[in-house]
Design a protein around this motif. Structure first.
Motif, PDB file in Angstrom:
ATOM      1  N   MET A 290      52.658   8.402  58.264  1.00 22.29           N
ATOM      2  CA  MET A 290      52.781   8.681  56.801  1.00 22.29           C
ATOM      3  C   MET A 290      54.190   8.332  56.149  1.00 22.29           C
ATOM      4  O   MET A 290      54.266   8.331  54.938  1.00 22.29           O
ATOM      5  CB  MET A 290      52.484  10.225  56.439  1.00 22.29           C
ATOM      6  N   LYS A 291      55.328   8.413  56.851  1.00 15.17           N
ATOM      7  CA  LYS A 291      56.622   8.342  56.219  1.00 15.17           C
ATOM      8  C   LYS A 291      56.745   8.772  54.974  1.00 15.17           C
ATOM      9  O   LYS A 291      57.308   8.175  54.186  1.00 15.17           O
ATOM     10  CB  LYS A 291      56.795   6.486  56.239  1.00 15.17           C
ATOM     11  N   SER A 292      56.757   9.922  54.926  1.00 15.06           N
ATOM     12  CA  SER A 292      56.747  10.713  53.718  1.00 15.06           C
ATOM     13  C   SER A 292      57.277  12.216  53.659  1.00 15.06           C
ATOM     14  O   SER A 292      56.835  12.825  54.432  1.00 15.06           O
ATOM     15  CB  SER A 292      55.426  10.977  52.995  1.00 15.06           C
ATOM     16  N   ARG A 293      58.461  12.387  53.086  1.00 15.85           N
ATOM     17  CA  ARG A 293      58.999  13.588  52.895  1.00 15.85           C
ATOM     18  C   ARG A 293      58.064  14.730  52.256  1.00 15.85           C
ATOM     19  O   ARG A 293      58.100  15.636  52.803  1.00 15.85           O
ATOM     20  CB  ARG A 293      60.415  13.555  52.304  1.00 15.85           C
ATOM     21  N   VAL A 294      57.370  14.317  51.278  1.00 16.33           N
ATOM     22  CA  VAL A 294      56.538  14.979  50.497  1.00 16.33           C
ATOM     23  C   VAL A 294      55.625  15.447  51.582  1.00 16.33           C
ATOM     24  O   VAL A 294      54.958  16.538  51.487  1.00 16.33           O
ATOM     25  CB  VAL A 294      55.803  14.504  49.229  1.00 16.33           C
ATOM     26  N   TYR A 295      54.691  14.641  52.389  1.00 11.94           N
ATOM     27  CA  TYR A 295      53.845  15.130  53.137  1.00 11.94           C
ATOM     28  C   TYR A 295      54.361  15.939  54.171  1.00 11.94           C
ATOM     29  O   TYR A 295      53.767  17.186  54.593  1.00 11.94           O
ATOM     30  CB  TYR A 295      53.289  13.729  53.958  1.00 11.94           C
ATOM     31  N   ILE A 296      55.485  16.026  54.896  1.00  7.67           N
ATOM     32  CA  ILE A 296      55.931  16.742  55.659  1.00  7.67           C
ATOM     33  C   ILE A 296      56.093  18.182  54.978  1.00  7.67           C
ATOM     34  O   ILE A 296      55.668  19.361  55.525  1.00  7.67           O
ATOM     35  CB  ILE A 296      57.176  16.364  56.420  1.00  7.67           C
ATOM     36  N   GLU A 297      56.697  18.069  53.943  1.00  7.38           N
ATOM     37  CA  GLU A 297      56.976  19.473  53.196  1.00  7.38           C
ATOM     38  C   GLU A 297      55.611  20.049  52.700  1.00  7.38           C
ATOM     39  O   GLU A 297      55.727  21.165  52.690  1.00  7.38           O
ATOM     40  CB  GLU A 297      57.849  19.213  51.787  1.00  7.38           C
ATOM     41  N   ASN A 298      54.489  19.248  52.284  1.00  5.98           N
ATOM     42  CA  ASN A 298      53.237  19.582  52.033  1.00  5.98           C
ATOM     43  C   ASN A 298      52.370  20.108  53.107  1.00  5.98           C
ATOM     44  O   ASN A 298      51.979  21.193  53.262  1.00  5.98           O
ATOM     45  CB  ASN A 298      52.252  18.791  51.337  1.00  5.98           C
ATOM     46  N   LEU A 299      52.957  19.935  54.486  1.00  2.85           N
ATOM     47  CA  LEU A 299      52.272  20.498  55.861  1.00  2.85           C
ATOM     48  C   LEU A 299      52.901  21.648  55.921  1.00  2.85           C
ATOM     49  O   LEU A 299      52.107  22.497  56.177  1.00  2.85           O
ATOM     50  CB  LEU A 299      52.905  19.541  57.000  1.00  2.85           C
ATOM     51  N   GLN A 300      54.161  22.082  55.335  1.00  5.97           N
ATOM     52  CA  GLN A 300      54.611  23.595  55.649  1.00  5.97           C
ATOM     53  C   GLN A 300      54.067  24.203  54.314  1.00  5.97           C
ATOM     54  O   GLN A 300      53.759  25.643  54.543  1.00  5.97           O
ATOM     55  CB  GLN A 300      56.121  23.214  55.369  1.00  5.97           C
ATOM     56  N   ARG A 301      53.587  23.732  53.153  1.00  2.00           N
ATOM     57  CA  ARG A 301      53.331  24.588  52.009  1.00  2.00           C
ATOM     58  C   ARG A 301      51.718  24.853  52.267  1.00  2.00           C
ATOM     59  O   ARG A 301      51.291  26.017  51.515  1.00  2.00           O
ATOM     60  CB  ARG A 301      53.631  23.617  50.875  1.00  2.00           C
ATOM     61  N   TYR A 302      50.935  23.891  52.706  1.00  6.27           N
ATOM     62  CA  TYR A 302      49.342  24.168  52.466  1.00  6.27           C
ATOM     63  C   TYR A 302      49.002  24.076  54.274  1.00  6.27           C
ATOM     64  O   TYR A 302      48.884  23.018  54.690  1.00  6.27           O
ATOM     65  CB  TYR A 302      48.989  22.907  51.826  1.00  6.27           C
ATOM     66  N   PRO A 303      48.723  25.280  54.777  1.00  2.00           N
ATOM     67  CA  PRO A 303      48.238  25.382  56.170  1.00  2.00           C
ATOM     68  C   PRO A 303      46.999  24.705  56.210  1.00  2.00           C
ATOM     69  O   PRO A 303      46.800  24.321  57.328  1.00  2.00           O
ATOM     70  CB  PRO A 303      48.068  26.859  56.162  1.00  2.00           C
ATOM     71  N   GLU A 304      46.072  24.550  55.339  1.00  3.58           N
ATOM     72  CA  GLU A 304      44.977  23.760  55.412  1.00  3.58           C
ATOM     73  C   GLU A 304      44.987  22.262  55.606  1.00  3.58           C
ATOM     74  O   GLU A 304      44.305  21.662  56.525  1.00  3.58           O
ATOM     75  CB  GLU A 304      43.964  23.749  54.130  1.00  3.58           C
ATOM     76  N   MET A 305      46.165  21.716  55.508  1.00  4.64           N
ATOM     77  CA  MET A 305      46.521  20.377  55.782  1.00  4.64           C
ATOM     78  C   MET A 305      46.793  20.229  57.428  1.00  4.64           C
ATOM     79  O   MET A 305      45.926  19.280  58.198  1.00  4.64           O
ATOM     80  CB  MET A 305      47.954  19.899  55.475  1.00  4.64           C
ATOM     81  N   VAL A 306      47.265  21.404  58.012  1.00  2.31           N
ATOM     82  CA  VAL A 306      47.470  21.432  59.451  1.00  2.31           C
ATOM     83  C   VAL A 306      46.075  21.423  60.059  1.00  2.31           C
ATOM     84  O   VAL A 306      45.772  20.895  61.113  1.00  2.31           O
ATOM     85  CB  VAL A 306      48.483  22.444  59.784  1.00  2.31           C
ATOM     86  N   GLU A 307      45.228  22.281  59.642  1.00  2.00           N
ATOM     87  CA  GLU A 307      43.793  22.548  59.937  1.00  2.00           C
ATOM     88  C   GLU A 307      43.255  21.378  60.108  1.00  2.00           C
ATOM     89  O   GLU A 307      42.565  20.877  61.000  1.00  2.00           O
ATOM     90  CB  GLU A 307      43.276  23.753  59.341  1.00  2.00           C
ATOM     91  N   LYS A 308      43.249  20.664  59.126  1.00  2.00           N
ATOM     92  CA  LYS A 308      42.476  19.307  58.836  1.00  2.00           C
ATOM     93  C   LYS A 308      43.049  18.268  59.947  1.00  2.00           C
ATOM     94  O   LYS A 308      42.169  17.860  60.757  1.00  2.00           O
ATOM     95  CB  LYS A 308      42.668  18.582  57.664  1.00  2.00           C
ATOM     96  N   LEU A 309      44.296  18.187  60.200  1.00  2.00           N
ATOM     97  CA  LEU A 309      44.858  17.487  61.278  1.00  2.00           C
ATOM     98  C   LEU A 309      44.512  17.644  62.694  1.00  2.00           C
ATOM     99  O   LEU A 309      44.004  17.031  63.563  1.00  2.00           O
ATOM    100  CB  LEU A 309      46.366  17.475  61.153  1.00  2.00           C
ATOM    101  N   ILE A 310      44.471  19.161  62.912  1.00  2.00           N
ATOM    102  CA  ILE A 310      44.001  19.720  64.306  1.00  2.00           C
ATOM    103  C   ILE A 310      42.539  19.243  64.462  1.00  2.00           C
ATOM    104  O   ILE A 310      42.059  18.894  65.595  1.00  2.00           O
ATOM    105  CB  ILE A 310      44.322  21.176  64.170  1.00  2.00           C
ATOM    106  N   LYS A 311      41.668  19.436  63.401  1.00  2.00           N
ATOM    107  CA  LYS A 311      40.417  19.083  63.349  1.00  2.00           C
ATOM    108  C   LYS A 311      40.126  17.619  63.554  1.00  2.00           C
ATOM    109  O   LYS A 311      39.102  17.021  64.555  1.00  2.00           O
ATOM    110  CB  LYS A 311      39.600  19.501  62.358  1.00  2.00           C
ATOM    111  N   ARG A 312      40.717  16.775  62.722  1.00  2.00           N
ATOM    112  CA  ARG A 312      40.750  15.283  62.694  1.00  2.00           C
ATOM    113  C   ARG A 312      40.929  14.748  64.403  1.00  2.00           C
ATOM    114  O   ARG A 312      40.272  13.859  64.823  1.00  2.00           O
ATOM    115  CB  ARG A 312      41.489  14.798  61.794  1.00  2.00           C
ATOM    116  N   TYR A 313      41.862  15.511  65.173  1.00  2.00           N
ATOM    117  CA  TYR A 313      42.325  14.702  66.496  1.00  2.00           C
ATOM    118  C   TYR A 313      41.813  15.843  67.457  1.00  2.00           C
ATOM    119  O   TYR A 313      42.546  15.661  68.768  1.00  2.00           O
ATOM    120  CB  TYR A 313      43.683  14.425  66.403  1.00  2.00           C
TER     121      TYR A 313
END
Length: 96
Positions: free
Chosen positions: A72-95
């Motif tokens: 993703m090469k994105s600071r915003v993406y990393i900060e959003n992972l912290q801000r929005y737990p649902e993003m982490v859940e989607k990653l876990i499900k995806r992989y």
């Protein structure tokens, strides 16, 4: 065998994030802080702190999630992972 984790470190001195995966985040962070690997990127700073961990069910899942975040090469993406737990859940499900 332990739990596999993706971890995100932050250095205030470098104002940079670092993403990795490990079975033991405490040992791995100490390795980063003490410059265990001569050519390691993290040797540039000595103030790395863990800002997030993501629990994974296998090493393969941890590697895939680590690579995804790095791609993703994105600071915003990393900060959003912290801000929005649902993003982490989607990653876990995806992989899973």
């Amino acid at each position: 065998m332990g739990e596999f984790l993706v971890y995100i470190l932050y250095s205030e001195k470098e104002d940079f994030y670092y993403i990795g995966q490990t079975e033991n985040v405490n040992i791995r962070v100490q390795e980063h802080l003490h410059g265990k690997y001569d050519r390691a990127f993290t040797k540039r700073a000595d103030d790395w702190t863990v800002i997030q961990t993501i629990s994974c069910h296998s090493k393969q899942q941890a590697i895939c999630i680590e690579q995804h975040i790095k791609r993703m090469k994105s600071r915003v993406y990393i900060e959003n992972l912290q801000r929005y737990p649902e993003m982490v859940e989607k990653l876990i499900k995806r992989y899973s």
